[in-house]
Structures are given as C-alpha cells and as structure tokens.
Design an enzyme around this catalytic site. Structure first.
Site, short mmCIF file in Angstrom:
data_model
loop_
_atom_site.label_atom_id
_atom_site.label_comp_id
_atom_site.label_asym_id
_atom_site.label_seq_id
_atom_site.Cartn_x
_atom_site.Cartn_y
_atom_site.Cartn_z
N THR A 173 0.83 -1.20 0.00
CA THR A 173 0.00 0.00 0.00
C THR A 173 0.86 1.25 0.00
OG1 THR A 173 -1.47 -1.29 1.39
CG2 THR A 173 -2.01 1.00 1.10
N THR A 207 9.56 -6.98 6.40
CA THR A 207 8.48 -7.95 6.44
C THR A 207 8.33 -8.64 5.10
OG1 THR A 207 7.05 -6.10 5.98
CG2 THR A 207 7.11 -6.87 8.24
N GLU A 282 9.78 27.54 3.43
CA GLU A 282 10.91 28.41 3.13
C GLU A 282 12.22 27.62 3.16
OE1 GLU A 282 12.90 32.33 5.10
OE2 GLU A 282 10.82 31.84 5.60
#
Lengths: 467, 577
Positions: A173, A207, A282
């Site tokens: 994902t 994993t 900035e």
C-alpha cells in the site's frame, strides 16, 4: 508609491497586516507504516498543543490560545487541526489502508474519538506487499473514495498549503497506492506542495522479500510528483533505540515514537505559527536545488534515555555537534563521503541566537562538512520557541531543547545504491516477478524504473562534481 | 581609597610574583569596611578588593577559574610570598597541588591531598547575580546595529543564513514573558538586589541553574522566593552549603514540582531538613551525591512520585527500607548504586509486601545483581509493572539474554514492561511455559509431583522459585515427557543397549550389545548368526521389556527395524534356534 502606501497603512493600522491567513496542511497516512507513524505523530501533536484524546483543549492551553488570538503569537494550530462547531479540534488527517486491521487499531485505540470516522478509510483486500496490487488492481478500487475524502478535508481549509504524506517504501500500500494517489493529487492540486515522509526498507526488520522492487517502483513513479521526501531508515532508528536508548529489542512503537519526535520537530514551524517562527516551506526552497534531488537526510538530537533525565545536560553546541554524528542520523549513510548541497538546522525550545551562532562557528573547524562548489547557500538556521515534549512513559527523556537537521547531501546516494543492488540481484533472475505480472504489470515498467534510479544515482554524482 | 587599592593588586597579579610591598598592603587593608564585595561589576573586571572585615564573607564562596570550579577556603597572606592569596579547594582534586599547607603552615584543609591551590584574587571569577546572568544570556546589551554584524557566521566561504532570529531575540528580551529559562554554566552566584527578580521576570516556571557558583541553599531560597510560579528547579553541579538546622519556610517553593540536586553534595539529613519547604514536590533527583539514607522521612516528601538516587554508591538494601513507606512513590531510579540483593522481610513466599505501596517503575540498571532471589523479591511489590534491569551480572553476563528476559518475566507476575520493551500476553505465556519446563526437573527432585496431593516441593525450592507452584496451577504441572532433556541427534545417542539372552541354551553367556534402533531385524539376525555360528534361517527373535513383565513380543518381520517394535534401552533380546 504604492509600496509606501502599504507601509503607511501597516504602521497606522497594525492589525490589518496581521489578518491571520491560515495555511493548512493535510496529512495523509498510507499503509501500515504510515498509519502507525501517524498514530505516534498525532499523539505527540496533541500533547504539544494540549489537545485531549477526545479533541477538547486543556484549559491551561486554552488561555494560551485566547492569548494567541489577541496577540497573534504562537500556538496557532489551525494549520493541523480543524475546530468543529462544538469547540473540539479534529486533525486535518486521513488514514488510508487497503486492509482494515491497522486502521481498526486507530478506530479502537486511545485516540479513537479524536478522528472523524470519515478520516479513516480502509478497504477489504490487502496489497500483500505488492506494488502492483496497491497501484493497479486493489488500489484503483479505493482511490475515488480517498480522493473524495481528501476533497472534503480540503474544503475545510481556507488556504491549503500542501500535503504531508507518510508511507513506507517497502509495503504494498505504501509504495503502490501512494504513487497512485500522488499522481491524482498532482492533477487535482497541481500547485500545492507535497512533502513525503518515507520509511526506507531495512533488512533487519523487513516484512517482505520484495521490498526492493516496491521501493524502486514507487520512487520512479513518485519522483516527479513529490516536492521533497524526508527519508527515515528503520535500521538506523533501530540502532538508535538499541544503542542510545538501551531498548534491547525496539518495537515498532518505540521506533515510531522516535520518528514522531523528528516529524514533530520538522513540522513545528508549520504548527506553531506566528511571526516568530520559520516556515518549513521556506527551508524546503533551500533544500531542493534540483527537482529530482529532493531526498534530504534527517538528523535529530539529543537522544537521551528517559532514565537519564536531568543527568545529561546538553547545551546548544552539544546538540549541534551531535547533529553531525553518524549515530544520530535517521538514514544510514556516511556524510563524509559526500558533499552538502544545503543544510537546515531547526532548533526548538530554550535556544538563544547567540548560542546558535557560537555553536555553528565551532562547527567551522570541522573539515568533514564539505559543500558542493556551485551552491551559494550554506546553512540555514531557524529557532522555534516551543520546547520539545516527551511522551509520558516513552523512551526519550524530557529535554529543554532539541535540534533537527535537514541536510541535502550527495552521500544519500549510498542508500539508493544499496537498494538498487538488491533490486538487481532479484531482477537478474526475474525472481518474484510473476506476482507483479499477474496483477497486470509489465516487465518494461521494472526496467524503466531501474533505469530511472540509475539516472538518479548519476544525478547525485554530477551535482557532487567540482568544476 | 578603592582607586588606590586597584593598582596594588594589579601589581601582584601574577601568581608567585613578589611585587606587593608592605606599604601597599596597608592600602589594601585600609579599604573601607563593608565594601560591597558582591557587586558584580567590579568582580567582573577581574579585580577584587580585600578587606579584613569581609574575610568571613569570602570564605566558602564558590569561584570559577578557567572553567574549573572551586570553593574559597582561605584568604590572606602566605609568607614569604607577599600579597593576598585566596586558598581554594578544587572540585576536581587533580587540579590542585597541595592540601592547603605551605612550607609547614596549615592555612586550610582539603579533603584531598592535592585538592588545594593558592591563587591571586584577580584570576578568580566570583560570578554574577541571577538577573545579570539572565540578561547576559537572553538580552543583547548592545544595540541592534551591533548584533546584525555579529550574526554573520560563515562556514568555509559560505554564510550561515538565519531565519527569524530578530524576532526570537525580541521575544526573549522581554524577560517578563519568559517561562522556561536555562542558566547553565552562567556563573550565577546569588539573587542580587532584593526584589529585582520578582519585578523583572515574575513568570518563570522552569529554571536550569546547573553548574553555577551558588554557594549555599540560602542563595537558592533568595532566588526562589521571588519566583512564585517556579515548578522545575535544576541545581545540579552546584556545591551547596545547606542549612544546619531545620528551616520553616512558608511559600518559597509552594509550586515546586521538580527539584534536581544531582552532584550537589547534599546529604540525606540535609534533604530531610530542607524537605518541609517542598509541600508539593513530585520529582526529586539526588544522583551522584554519595548519599547515605540515614533516617525515615517523617511528614516530609510524602508527595514525591519520582525519586532518583542513581550513582550513590553508599546506598544499600537496608537504607532502602527507610524510604519504603513513602505513600506516593511511583518511580524509583536506583541505577549504579552497587546494590546486589534485596529482601522484604514482612512478606513470605508468594505474598505481597506492604513496603513501597505505589511503586510502579523501578530502574536498577548498572548494579551488581547476580542472584535470581533479587528478581523473586520484586514479585512481592504490590504495584510494580515496569522494570529496567540492564547491565547487571545476572542479565549481561549470561550468553543467552533472551532466556534471562523470559525468566524475569516469568518470575514477576504483574510485570508489563521490561527493559523498555512491552510484554505482550503471548510473550508472557511463552516465558512462563518455558520457565515451568526449564525448572521441572529441579521441581521433581525437590519433591514436586504431578498429582496435587503428593505435590510437596521443599522449602528451598519454593524460596528459589516462588511462582512455580502458581504456574503449575495455571498451566498444569510439567509432564515427564516435557522434562526429558533432548539429546543431540548423533548416532551415539541413538544406540540401544540390549541384553541378548538364550532361553533354550542356558549355558550360553548373556551378551550385551549396543545396536542402533534403526537396525532391521534381518541385520540383527545376521549379526547373531555370525556370533552364534547358527544359520540365519533357523533364528527366532523376540524381546521382553522390564516395563511389561511376562510379555514376550515376537520380532517376526525381517524388514522392520527395532524401532518399529518399540525396542527400548535395557530390553532383553531373546534368541531361539
């Protein structure tokens, strides 16, 4: 003349120039890593702003807030929280995962009532550590819903500044869906800044075996869309927890809390707004000399174990020096091998400008800090008055001051080279490729991504070259 | 008069120089009595004017010399070298040269034989008062023009850009708005003018005054008196002189929640004497003070939730009982105090002690804990749920840190976090099962039995494993099968020692053979036929086991192994032909 007129106005009616223009930031947490880091971050933000788990504001902080409204001082957290009509504060955040378990953790967790249910989006079928599923087959089913929810959140903003995206490179994902979403965000919100906080895969706590594939594919497809990507390396943080905090086997919770501290330092200038603070945007302008060279390294100091609170007093020069130590980096690479293109130091807490100047002057003597020839700027330094907050019961000690250094250094190419090498090892044998092909990807996309990364390595080499 | 005095001292400025004459000495001693020694301006410039009337004031003051801190112990002449000298005792004993005596005369005494030095007064920084230090740090004395120049710092040929420093300076310069300040290493020596702090910066809530020149607790009180909102006060690394009798101060520290007194040289008696002044104190840090807990705190420190006694090597087990009745104490940090054992005498095996009733979090890192009994005793604490116990012989020495962790988890039932790692229910279950199994044999030897009626382990075992019986109840007693130690899989361990008997030929000698259990009957027969000189086809084999007396099992299938027939170690092979 017109300018003069404005100045006159300003001096006559000082309030007019202070009309608060909120520059909101939306945080989007994608995948397991993104959500868990998000959990740690929002927990810390809430502590820092005095927001309780149900979204109410502590009375003591409320006074401050009222004070802030009158004087336009700091503690304006409109940028990250949205006030409801009931007077509660809701994070401007969206949690997205393709499967429900991790989001359910938030839904049932301590901060469950902080979020609106619509902010927690989960699908039913997970990405199975597969970029192709996250990007194409499974991800495409949920993308419209997610964009819809983002539109809702964006509608609540008066002047949306940009997006902060939290994800991992390695997960299905995190890699696949993020790149899909980034593409869509670029179309829909083309002028908004998109900053990423990405977890770089670490073999020790990985994993999935296909993490190098996912990382390279997602880097290739998001590099155009992201303005700046702050990388954190799980392994580096694992080592910090282990060595500096004495946590024998750091859990994800420990690691995420440390990441949370760094993220909090980086975003402090956005959350505590006011004339006194510096804006991250900035700094970002300074940090990114070329659109593709946008992967600054994060370094955080001090890192002191909670048991050692008040035993180690760290002055501004101590924490500044610690920023140039290998052991405080959140990405594993050797900055001595590269050159700095830009370097931002974000101090927070009880920091006196005089001390900062002295500390930086002391860094002059260091030969290890080398800059590229062509870049005119060197260090950029900002101070934020808000002291860092330690999580009660956490691993980190409460300290009076902290510093987060963001440095764009060519040394970070080492991290890419490592990843590319792992990719090549597998790809040479076309190992695990069928999982991607099955979801509709083509081999061409792999080689294209790998070529892009080779180009990125080359880019880093070129910017580091002397004339 | 003062003007005359200054050059005299200037002449004698170099240590060891013999320039001050007798006449100048007269000038010096004639300085006006009551001259304000604490005036920071004169002290700052490096001059100090001596006066006999002020002797008592100088002695005992803390001074700084080139970054090193010392205490003034003597002031006056040191013949034959002319001029005034300060005799100082350094905090770092290696900095000095002698013990306070010069050419046989003892001028002052030092704790360490090389802790003392004589030093010219103008080399010494007596420090500044609180407000001056505060202004030095947070307010720029020079105008903004100057500070613009100062801000350009370069690294290599690159300038350092600062963002928003002006506004930070502007904000910090408003002393009355400051809440959290740090004056570490700012040579603060006292409160300065009375009421000055209260008017300048009344809202301060947190002050770091570590490593300064405060010489006594009274100086601290003078400062704190003016800060009504003071919540956090850090006084570490100030060698303070504490009052010798109990002081009754009302309102000075009325809001103080955190007090840090690391490396201040405070004693326990002094802590207790000052403690009535801390009515709402929650966190007290007393690290590295050589504290020896000498008496029970009565009616004081009752609100303390966190007590840090780390690096006080004189603390032992018995002293801890003196603080065991603090009702609110939740966190106790005992790192590096050299503790090796603890015993709560009021609670028996498996019972909870009434000591440390609220203690949740205990840190015993860097100690000498080598016995499991220490861990067993911790199980008696009522509310303990977090323990840090790293770098002890028990945990560091062993090769298998994972097993040690498991045993600690199993021995302390209510522990939720160990060494900063959360203990999840699955980990606890695994740890307890492993622990139960690991000590199962010992338990059986000590009289434990699977049958609850016969289960009577001896006292010794119960003392060593107080939770064992409880774990047996929870998970069931360990089965014999579980307790068998697994032998490594090598051929030697697979051999069966079998007696070979001949029921029909009683004159033949009984043989003992070691055979692998995977040997087929056919191979056994081949072996026997060579042994007995009988053809294989005539041999009939069976076996009997002492476990099943009277039963004989035939080994009829030549293709099967001994294992197939469950032939075990010690069985007898019966051979007939």
């Amino acid at each position: 003349m017109i300018l003069f007129g404005v100045n006159l106005l300003r001096s006559t009616f000082p309030l007019i120039s202070y009309v608060p223009l909120t520059r909101e930031c939306l945080s989007i947490h994608i995948g397991q890593a993104g959500i868990q880091i998000g959990d740690a971050c929002w927990e810390l933000y809430c502590l820092e702003h005095g927001i309780q788990p149900d979204g109410g504001v502590l009375d003591s902080k409320k006074d401050q807030l009222d004070d802030a409204n009158v004087e336009h001082m700091d503690a304006s957290f409109d940028t990250f929280f949205c006030e409801t009509r009931a007077g509660k504060y809701v994070p401007r955040a969206l949690f997205v995962d393709l499967e429900p378990t991790v989001v359910d953790g938030i839904r049932t967790g301590k901060y469950r009532s902080l979020f609106h249910p619509e902010q927690l989006v989960s699908g039913k079928e997970d990405a199975a550590n597969n970029y192709a599923r996250g990007h194409y087959s499974v991800g495409s089913e949920i993308i419209d819903l997610v964009l819809e929810r983002i539109r809702k959140l964006a509608k609540q903003c008066s002047g949306l500044q940009g997006f902060l995206i939290f994800r991992s490179f390695g997960g299905g994902t995190g890699s696949g869906f993020t790149s899909l979403l980034m593409e869509q965000l670029s179309i829909e919100y083309s002028r908004k800044t998109k900053l990423e906080f990405s977890v770089y895969p670490a073999p020790r706590i990985s994993t999935a075996v296909v993490e190098p594939y996912n990382s390279i594919l997602t880097t290739h497809s998001t590099i155009e869309h992201s303005d700046c990507s702050f990388m954190v390396d799980n392994e580096a943080i694992f080592d910090i927890c282990h060595r500096k905090l004495g946590v024998e086997r750091p859990s994800y919770a420990s690691i995420n809390r440390l990441i949370g501290q760094a993220v909090s330092s980086i975003t402090a200038s956005l959350r505590f707004k006011g004339p006194l603070n510096v804006d991250l945007i900035e700094f970002q302008t300074n940090l990114v000399p070329y659109p593709r060279i946008h992967f600054p390294m994060t370094t955080f100091a001090p890192i002191i174990s909670a048991d050692k609170a008040y035993h180690e007093e760290l002055s501004v020069s101590d924490i500044t020096a610690a920023c140039f130590e290998f052991s405080n980096q959140l990405v594993k690479c050797d900055p001595r091998l590269g050159k700095y293109m830009a370097c931002c130091l974000l101090y927070r807490g009880d920091v006196v400008p005089k001390d900062v100047n002295a500390a930086i002057a002391a860094m002059k003597s260091r030969n290890s800090v080398r800059f590229v020839d062509w870049c005119p700027t060197g260090f950029k330094v900002g101070i934020n008055n808000q002291p860092p907050v330690a999580m009660p019961g956490g691993d980190l000690a409460k300290v009076q001051r902290a510093v987060c250094m963001l440095s764009n250094t060519t040394a970070i190419v080492e991290a890419w080279a490592r990843l590319d090498h792992k990719f090549d090892l597998m790809y040479a044998k076309r190992a695990f490729l069928h999982w991607y092909i099955r979801e509709g990807m083509e081999e061409g996309e792999f080689s294209e991504a790998r070529e892009d990364l080779a180009a990125l390595e080359k880019d880093y080499e070129e910017v580091g070259q002397s004339f | 008069m003062a003007c005359q005095a200054v050059p005299c001292l200037h002449l004698g400025s170099e240590p060891g120089e013999l320039q001050a004459t007798e006449a100048e000495h007269v000038h010096l001693t004639a300085a006006p009595p009551g001259w304000p020694l604490r005036s920071p301006h004169l002290l700052d410039s490096g001059y100090i004017i001596m006066n006999d009337a002020l002797t008592s004031d100088v002695i005992g003051r803390r001074v700084e010399v080139n970054g090193e801190h010392a205490t003034v112990r003597f002031f006056g002449d040191v013949p034959p070298v002319a001029g005034f000298w300060l005799g100082v005792e350094w905090d770092n004993p290696e900095r000095g040269k002698h013990d306070g005596s010069h050419e046989g005369t003892v001028y002052f005494k030092c704790r360490h034989p090389t802790g003392g030095s004589f030093i010219r007064p103008n080399k010494v920084n007596f420090g500044v008062d609180f407000l001056t230090a505060l202004k030095n740090r947070y307010v720029l004395e020079d105008g903004p023009e100057e500070d613009g120049k100062e801000q350009i710092v370069t690294i290599g040929n690159r300038t350092v850009q600062t963002v928003g420093f002006d506004s930070v300076i502007k904000r910090q310069s408003q002393l009355n708005k400051l809440e959290d300040i740090s004056l570490r290493n700012c040579a603060v020596n006292g409160a300065g003018d009375k009421g000055g702090i209260a008017t300048a910066c009344p809202h301060i809530r947190k002050v770091d005054l570590s490593r300064n020149l405060l010489s006594s607790w009274d100086d601290v009180i003078d400062i704190a008196d003016q800060l009504k909102d003071l919540e956090v006060l850090n006084l570490s690394e100030n060698k303070l002189e504490f009052p010798s009798c109990s002081t009754s101060l009302i309102g000075t520290f009325s809001a103080l929640k955190v007090l840090v007194l690391n490396r201040t040289g405070i004693t326990w008696a002094e802590v207790l004497r000052c403690a009535p002044g801390w009515p709402v104190l929650e966190e007290l840090y007393l690290g590295s003070n050589n504290i020896c807990i000498s008496e029970r705190p009565v009616d004081v420190l009752q609100t303390v939730k966190l007590l840090d006694l780390s690096s006080n090597q004189l603390i032992d087990e018995n002293q801890l009982f003196l603080i065991a009745y603090l009702p609110r104490l939740e966190q106790l940090i005992l790192s590096n105090i050299g503790i090796s054992s603890i015993h709560f005498p009021d609670a028996g095996i498996g019972c909870k002690t009434s000591l440390f009733p609220s203690l949740q979090y205990l840190v015993v890192n860097d100690n000498q804990i080598s016995q499991w009994s220490f861990i067993n005793e911790l199980d008696k604490l009522q509310s303990l749920d977090t323990l840090s116990c790293v770098r002890n012989p028990l945990t560091a020495g062993s090769k298998d840190s994972q097993t040690t962790r498991q045993f600690i988890i199993a021995r302390i039932g209510q522990l939720k976090t160990l060494d900063r790692c959360q203990i999840l229910p699955e980990e606890r279950r695994g740890a307890e099962l492993d622990y139960r199994k690991a000590f199962g044999n010992e338990w059986k030897k000590a009289g434990g039995h699977q049958n609850p009626d016969k289960n009577r382990p001896n006292e010794e075992f119960l003392a060593a494993h107080p939770r064992y019986q409880f774990l047996c109840q929870k998970y069931g007693a360990p089965e014999d099968g579980e307790l068998k130690t697994q032998q490594p899989f090598i051929l030697k361990n697979q051999l069966l020692t079998l007696k070979i008997r001949y029921p029909d030929q009683l004159d033949q000698k009984v043989l003992e053979k070691q055979l692998p259990d995977s040997m087929t009957i056919q191979k056994v027969k081949g072996l026997l036929s060579r042994l007995l000189k009988v053809p294989v086809s005539q041999l009939l084999l069976s076996y009997e086991s002492p476990k099943m007396p009277g039963r004989e099992i035939e080994l009829e299938n030549d293709q099967q192994s001994l294992q197939f027939y469950s032939v075990e170690n010690g069985d007898s092979l019966l051979v007939r032909w």
